[in-house]
Scaffold this motif. Structure first.
Motif, PDB file in Angstrom:
ATOM      1  N   THR A 124       0.858  -1.189   0.000  1.00 30.81           N
ATOM      2  CA  THR A 124       0.000   0.000   0.000  1.00 30.81           C
ATOM      3  C   THR A 124       0.896   1.241   0.000  1.00 30.81           C
ATOM      4  N   SER A 125       0.305   2.390  -0.248  1.00 32.72           N
ATOM      5  CA  SER A 125       1.072   3.646  -0.220  1.00 32.72           C
ATOM      6  C   SER A 125       1.742   3.852   1.131  1.00 32.72           C
ATOM      7  N   GLU A 126       1.013   3.562   2.200  1.00 33.01           N
ATOM      8  CA  GLU A 126       1.576   3.723   3.545  1.00 33.01           C
ATOM      9  C   GLU A 126       2.737   2.749   3.765  1.00 33.01           C
ATOM     10  N   GLU A 127       2.572   1.504   3.339  1.00 32.94           N
ATOM     11  CA  GLU A 127       3.654   0.519   3.476  1.00 32.94           C
ATOM     12  C   GLU A 127       4.888   0.937   2.673  1.00 32.94           C
ATOM     13  N   ARG A 129       5.798   4.044   2.039  1.00 31.81           N
ATOM     14  CA  ARG A 129       6.440   5.141   2.785  1.00 31.81           C
ATOM     15  C   ARG A 129       7.249   4.599   3.960  1.00 31.81           C
TER      16      ARG A 129
END
Length: 147
Positions: A124-127, A129
């Motif tokens: 995911t985008s958070e992962e 980052r």
């Protein structure tokens, strides 16, 4: 202690395999354009950062290259790059992107970003980052500890 060493080895293996496969996607895309990773990296550097002294390009691209002069020669043959002697110091030779090289990168780079985006779409985008922050921290420590 053995557990910590097992964790370190598992991290090393996972990091190496992930890098290998993400690079495989990127390299496959780059080869479609008749370039290799180093040539593409040099061209991208010159596009985004402007003319660079040939002697300093090797440490600025994201991959190692034993002979940047050879890479610049190949890019010059394709008319993507030209050489310019410094007016201040005639020993200093700059590589700069040509109009043809600029057009190539403007066409190829957005699609290349899409290929990379697809290659790392398992996170995911958070992962992404979090992974980026952790890998930067790891890389900085490994660099500082290198003797």
């Amino acid at each position: 202690m053995a557990n910590s060493k097992d964790d370190s080895l598992n991290l090393f293996i996972a990091l190496s395999r992930a890098s290998q496969w993400v690079n495989a996607h990127a390299d496959q895309d780059i080869r479609k354009h008749g370039l290799n990773r180093t040539e593409f990296g040099v061209l991208e550097l010159l596009y985004h950062k402007g003319a660079q002294p040939i002697q300093q390009i090797g440490c600025k691209v994201l991959m190692s290259s034993g002979n940047i002069t050879y890479v610049v020669d190949k890019l010059e043959q394709k008319q993507f790059v030209s050489r310019r002697t410094s007016t201040e110091d005639r020993r200093l030779i700059y590589a700069e992107i040509t109009d043809k090289g600029r057009q190539f990168i403007e066409d190829a780079f957005p699609k290349h970003i899409d290929v990379i985006d697809q290659a790392v779409a398992g996170l995911t985008s958070e992962e992404k980052r979090v992974a980026s922050e952790l890998l930067k921290k790891l890389g900085k420590f490994a660099q500082d500890a290198f003797k």
